[in-house]
Design a protein around this motif. Structure first.
Motif, PDB file in Angstrom:
ATOM      1  N   ARG A 302       0.824  -1.204   0.000  1.00  0.00           N
ATOM      2  CA  ARG A 302       0.000   0.000   0.000  1.00  0.00           C
ATOM      3  C   ARG A 302       0.862   1.260   0.000  1.00  0.00           C
ATOM      4  NH1 ARG A 302      -4.526  -2.390   4.207  1.00  0.00           N
ATOM      5  NH2 ARG A 302      -5.969  -3.127   2.598  1.00  0.00           N
ATOM      6  N   ARG A 303       0.270   2.338  -0.494  1.00  0.00           N
ATOM      7  CA  ARG A 303       0.952   3.635  -0.517  1.00  0.00           C
ATOM      8  C   ARG A 303       0.736   4.314   0.838  1.00  0.00           C
ATOM      9  NH1 ARG A 303      -2.112   3.081  -4.928  1.00  0.00           N
ATOM     10  NH2 ARG A 303      -3.664   4.580  -4.163  1.00  0.00           N
ATOM     11  N   VAL A 304       1.833   4.734   1.451  1.00  0.00           N
ATOM     12  CA  VAL A 304       1.772   5.277   2.810  1.00  0.00           C
ATOM     13  C   VAL A 304       2.418   6.661   2.828  1.00  0.00           C
ATOM     14  CG1 VAL A 304       2.334   4.886   5.232  1.00  0.00           C
ATOM     15  CG2 VAL A 304       1.987   2.927   3.712  1.00  0.00           C
ATOM     16  N   LEU A 305       1.787   7.587   3.552  1.00  0.00           N
ATOM     17  CA  LEU A 305       2.327   8.941   3.706  1.00  0.00           C
ATOM     18  C   LEU A 305       2.497   9.235   5.193  1.00  0.00           C
ATOM     19  CD1 LEU A 305       1.396  12.159   1.812  1.00  0.00           C
ATOM     20  CD2 LEU A 305       1.216  12.161   4.316  1.00  0.00           C
ATOM     21  N   VAL A 306       3.653   9.807   5.548  1.00  0.00           N
ATOM     22  CA  VAL A 306       3.957  10.159   6.934  1.00  0.00           C
ATOM     23  C   VAL A 306       4.315  11.631   6.994  1.00  0.00           C
ATOM     24  CG1 VAL A 306       5.417   9.709   8.939  1.00  0.00           C
ATOM     25  CG2 VAL A 306       4.828   7.827   7.386  1.00  0.00           C
ATOM     26  N   ALA A 374      -0.760  13.952  -6.087  1.00  0.00           N
ATOM     27  CA  ALA A 374       0.321  13.275  -6.808  1.00  0.00           C
ATOM     28  C   ALA A 374       0.499  11.825  -6.366  1.00  0.00           C
ATOM     29  CB  ALA A 374       1.632  14.039  -6.614  1.00  0.00           C
ATOM     30  N   HIS A 375       0.327  11.544  -5.092  1.00  0.00           N
ATOM     31  CA  HIS A 375       0.666  10.206  -4.584  1.00  0.00           C
ATOM     32  C   HIS A 375      -0.548   9.363  -4.187  1.00  0.00           C
ATOM     33  CE1 HIS A 375       4.954  11.163  -4.507  1.00  0.00           C
ATOM     34  NE2 HIS A 375       4.642  12.333  -3.973  1.00  0.00           N
ATOM     35  N   ARG A 376      -1.671   9.982  -3.944  1.00  0.00           N
ATOM     36  CA  ARG A 376      -2.903   9.284  -3.569  1.00  0.00           C
ATOM     37  C   ARG A 376      -2.638   8.210  -2.502  1.00  0.00           C
ATOM     38  NH1 ARG A 376      -6.924  10.792  -6.716  1.00  0.00           N
ATOM     39  NH2 ARG A 376      -8.253   9.105  -5.946  1.00  0.00           N
ATOM     40  N   PRO A 377      -2.164   8.618  -1.333  1.00  0.00           N
ATOM     41  CA  PRO A 377      -1.826   7.640  -0.287  1.00  0.00           C
ATOM     42  C   PRO A 377      -3.061   6.908   0.217  1.00  0.00           C
ATOM     43  CG  PRO A 377      -1.792   9.859   0.613  1.00  0.00           C
ATOM     44  CD  PRO A 377      -1.944  10.014  -0.873  1.00  0.00           C
ATOM     45  N   GLU A 378      -2.853   5.642   0.583  1.00  0.00           N
ATOM     46  CA  GLU A 378      -3.927   4.834   1.142  1.00  0.00           C
ATOM     47  C   GLU A 378      -3.911   4.874   2.677  1.00  0.00           C
ATOM     48  OE1 GLU A 378      -4.385   0.999  -1.428  1.00  0.00           O
ATOM     49  OE2 GLU A 378      -2.293   1.669  -1.576  1.00  0.00           O
ATOM     50  N   LEU A 379      -2.736   5.024   3.251  1.00  0.00           N
ATOM     51  CA  LEU A 379      -2.581   5.126   4.707  1.00  0.00           C
ATOM     52  C   LEU A 379      -1.835   6.411   5.019  1.00  0.00           C
ATOM     53  CD1 LEU A 379      -1.451   1.447   5.491  1.00  0.00           C
ATOM     54  CD2 LEU A 379      -3.744   2.406   5.756  1.00  0.00           C
ATOM     55  N   VAL A 380      -2.340   7.172   5.974  1.00  0.00           N
ATOM     56  CA  VAL A 380      -1.760   8.471   6.315  1.00  0.00           C
ATOM     57  C   VAL A 380      -1.492   8.514   7.821  1.00  0.00           C
ATOM     58  CG1 VAL A 380      -2.085  10.973   6.288  1.00  0.00           C
ATOM     59  CG2 VAL A 380      -3.024   9.560   4.428  1.00  0.00           C
ATOM     60  N   PHE A 381      -0.290   8.905   8.193  1.00  0.00           N
ATOM     61  CA  PHE A 381       0.086   9.057   9.601  1.00  0.00           C
ATOM     62  C   PHE A 381       0.545  10.486   9.829  1.00  0.00           C
ATOM     63  CE2 PHE A 381       0.517   4.609   8.615  1.00  0.00           C
ATOM     64  CZ  PHE A 381       0.035   3.966   9.741  1.00  0.00           C
ATOM     65  N   ASN A 382      -0.176  11.202  10.687  1.00  0.00           N
ATOM     66  CA  ASN A 382       0.179  12.597  10.968  1.00  0.00           C
ATOM     67  C   ASN A 382       0.958  12.677  12.282  1.00  0.00           C
ATOM     68  OD1 ASN A 382       0.286  15.421  10.779  1.00  0.00           O
ATOM     69  ND2 ASN A 382      -1.509  15.629  12.089  1.00  0.00           N
ATOM     70  N   ALA A 383       2.304  12.760  12.156  1.00  0.00           N
ATOM     71  CA  ALA A 383       3.169  12.882  13.326  1.00  0.00           C
ATOM     72  C   ALA A 383       3.786  14.269  13.419  1.00  0.00           C
ATOM     73  CB  ALA A 383       4.273  11.820  13.268  1.00  0.00           C
ATOM     74  N   ALA A 384       3.349  15.188  12.561  1.00  0.00           N
ATOM     75  CA  ALA A 384       3.883  16.549  12.595  1.00  0.00           C
ATOM     76  C   ALA A 384       3.233  17.329  13.725  1.00  0.00           C
ATOM     77  CB  ALA A 384       3.627  17.248  11.259  1.00  0.00           C
ATOM     78  N   ALA A 385       4.055  18.009  14.517  1.00  0.00           N
ATOM     79  CA  ALA A 385       3.496  18.781  15.638  1.00  0.00           C
ATOM     80  C   ALA A 385       4.567  19.658  16.250  1.00  0.00           C
ATOM     81  CB  ALA A 385       2.931  17.842  16.704  1.00  0.00           C
ATOM     82  N   LEU A 386       4.107  20.734  16.912  1.00  0.00           N
ATOM     83  CA  LEU A 386       4.947  21.489  17.834  1.00  0.00           C
ATOM     84  C   LEU A 386       4.624  20.939  19.219  1.00  0.00           C
ATOM     85  CD1 LEU A 386       4.518  25.122  16.434  1.00  0.00           C
ATOM     86  CD2 LEU A 386       6.316  23.466  15.935  1.00  0.00           C
TER      87      LEU A 386
END
Length: 650
Positions: A302-306, A374-386
């Motif tokens: 699967r396509r994954v975005l972090v 562009a990438h059409r991710p299937e799984l997304v993990f949002n670890a960006a934060a202050l």
């Protein structure tokens, strides 16, 4: 009783077989001692009497010495502590032989003194044989049940060479030692069941499957694996099995320095070297272990975005995802160097996985949407934060734009492209928060929960899951790196309040349990609209962490390094909480994870409030941001306006 006797016989037989040369030497020495005693007391009689005397002595020796553990100690660990066992064994040998001789011959008289003299001759003979054996190839030990339990990090040693010998002598003499050896893997197949000093030899590195099975059966759970010999001395296939086992069990692997290795001592005014502290050693419990099968089923192909891929959590998340064979992994990070570092790491370690590196701030909604297009991710993990409470407290508008609005942008992009799932990484600071950082993360939780409950009509069934956990040991800018720097500088270690407690887990634990909760939530469709809360055990006092780190560095709290109480910072709490009082808490079907069901905020109200929040933050109105957060987040009551400096600047 018969079973007990059988076990004793089997154990003694095994010990004698492993130490057969020493056993034979003891028999010869015992026979010589009784003959010499006879010559001294009664003189030479005849060969038949001498033969009978030797036969009785050999039988007594063979029966008595194994009972007192004279063949259970490994060669290299023989020491003065063995004298008591030698004396007991020699006494029992002479007593049994004397009683048998008197019973069979019916003439005590002067013969009783023969066995008394034999005792005084046999003790130095047995002792001398063990001293000589230390220069040869014999093995000995003492029973494990006599070994007192020791506090410290449960440690499994590999090898029984000189380095292991010196290491164990140092550890066993030091009551404050940070490591507690629980077993040894030897390179000799015949030493299993013996002891090296007071540590059991559990098996051979040459038959690692059997050794590991024995540890599982006996419940031996080390937290550190220490190699005491160069790796070139181990068989490569068996050694790799051991390393794979350690990796599955989240066991840290370390290596003792060779005796010939020298270490430079520089920039140390005290003339001593401070050892660097491993963050895993600070955790007062074993790392949690998970079955990675469900993780692979979720990620593979699967396509994954972090997002936040260059941060501590994001980088470990990216590495573990890459190890699960995704179709591609997209790294989103606004720091160029951090993105470069994680990109190079993945390309070198997982060359078969396509990696795309995108410089992007999740505040930039249009840029996020283009990346998703562009990438059409299937799984997304949002670890960006202050994540640093004092920094966000001083800059509330920036905290809102990243933690709340940025999370909304990523969620909206996942919804628009109907990804399978989006996972929001949250924090225990979002619960009953007194600071801006916690409030912004709480808003992000609300948004993900609202989308998850209305995902079918809006997002085509995309799951929006939130995982909440506490302090991550060793993450950038966290407590442990701060204490490490302070220790290297000679102190003091700064603690805000001696009563302060926090929940802790390692980066690996946080990421694996995040992936596990996500996999179950996606595959089993559990936790709809709920927040997954990772089980981190009991909270730990920061004062205890500081003292433990000083000791792990080989120093003494209050003597070598002081601990200074500096006072609670703005926005901090003495105790963090995992659940809000308004949340319904239940056990989930996922081991190590519980579920919290907040009442939530209606999506329409949330979208309107977040639009106002974004506009106010972009205007730089810190007081207005805090007012909206106070209205939106139940229980958020800032102690004082955290953004005065920013308001003044605006």
């Amino acid at each position: 009783m018969p079973a007990l006797i059988q076990n004793c016989v089997e154990r003694s037989t095994k010990e004698i077989r492993s130490n057969r040369r020493l056993f034979v030497a003891d028999l010869v020495g015992s026979a010589g001692a009784v003959l010499l005693a006879m010559l001294l007391q009664v003189g030479w009689t005849n060969w038949s009497v001498a033969a009978a005397l030797v036969a009785i002595t050999l039988a007594s020796t063979a029966a008595a010495l194994p009972v007192f553990g004279l063949y259970r100690r490994h060669l290299a660990s023989v020491s003065l502590r063995d004298i008591a066992s030698i004396v007991k064994g020699a006494f029992a040998t002479c007593l049994i032989a004397g009683l048998l001789w008197i019973a069979l011959s019916g003439s005590p008289g002067v013969w009783a003194t023969v066995f008394v003299v034999q005792f005084f001759i046999a003790v130095p003979i047995f002792g001398g044989l063990r001293v000589a054996a230390r220069r040869g190839e014999f093995f000995f030990v003492r029973p494990a049940e006599q070994t007192p339990a020791r506090a410290g990090i449960p440690t499994l040693l590999v090898g029984t060479g000189a380095s292991c010998d010196l290491f164990l002598r140092a550890v066993l003499r030091d009551r404050n030692a940070t490591h507690a050896p629980v077993g040894i893997l030897d390179d000799n197949r015949e030493t299993q069941g013996l002891f090296f000093h007071d540590v059991p030899i559990l098996g051979s590195i040459r038959d690692i499957d059997t050794a590991l099975a024995r540890m599982e059966a006996e419940g031996i759970r080390p937290r550190k694996l220490v190699l005491t010999q160069p790796v070139t001395q181990y068989e490569s296939d068996e050694f790799q099995k051991l390393l794979d086992w350690a990796d599955r069990k989240a066991i840290k692997v370390a290596k003792l320095p060779g005796l010939g290795e020298l270490q430079d001592v520089t920039d140390d005014p005290n003339g001593t070297t401070v050892r660097e502290v491993d963050v895993m050693d600070v955790l007062p419990r074993p790392q949690k272990q998970i079955n990675r099968g469900s993780l692979r089923r979720m990620v593979q192909g699967r396509r994954v975005l972090v997002t936040g891929a260059g941060g501590s959590i994001g980088k470990e998340l990216s590495r573990q995802i890459a190890s699960l064979a995704p179709a591609e992994i997209v790294l989103v990070e606004n720091c160029e160097y951090n993105l470069y570092a994680v990109d190079m790491d993945l390309r070198q370690s997982y060359a078969a996985v396509p990696v795309f590196a995108e410089i992007c701030d999740i505040r930039d909604r249009e840029r996020i949407m283009r990346i998703f297009d562009a990438h059409r991710p299937e799984l997304v993990f949002n670890a960006a934060a202050l994540k640093h409470v004092p920094m966000v407290e001083a800059n509330p508008c920036e905290g809102v734009l990243t933690n709340a609005i940025g999370a909304r942008n990523v969620a909206d992009a996942a919804c628009r492209h109907q990804a399978l799932a989006m996972v929001q990484v949250s924090t225990d600071k979002a619960v009953n928060t007194t600071n801006v950082m916690g409030a912004t993360k709480r808003v992000a939780e609300f948004y993900g929960q609202a989308l998850d409950r209305s995902s079918e009509p809006m997002c085509g069934g995309t799951r929006f899951m939130t995982v909440r956990f506490g302090n991550v040991l060793g993450s950038s800018g966290s407590l442990i790196p701060l204490f490490q720097r302070q220790i290297m500088m000679g102190g003091p270690l700064t603690v805000t309040d001696p009563r302060m407690e926090r929940f802790f887990m390692t980066i690996r634990e946080a990421v694996e349990l995040t992936l596990l909760a996500s996999a179950h939530g996606l595959q089993d469709q559990i936790g709809k609209g709920e927040i997954f809360v990772l089980d981190m055990g009991e909270p730990v006092r920061i004062m205890d962490v500081a003292q433990r780190m000083i000791r792990l560095a080989g120093l003494r709290p209050g003597k070598d390094i002081d601990i200074e109480i500096v006072g609670i910072r703005q926005g901090e709490k003495l105790f963090e909480e995992l659940f809000d009082s308004a949340e319904t808490v239940r056990e989930s079907s996922i081991e190590g994870v519980r579920a919290a069901a907040p009442a939530g905020v209606p999506l329409s109200k949330l979208q309107s409030a977040m639009a106002d929040l974004e506009a106010t933050a972009r205007d730089g109105d810190a007081a207005g941001v805090i007012a909206i957060l106070s209205d939106l987040v139940p229980g958020y009551a800032p102690e004082c306006p955290g953004g005065r400096s920013q308001t003044a600047a605006a």
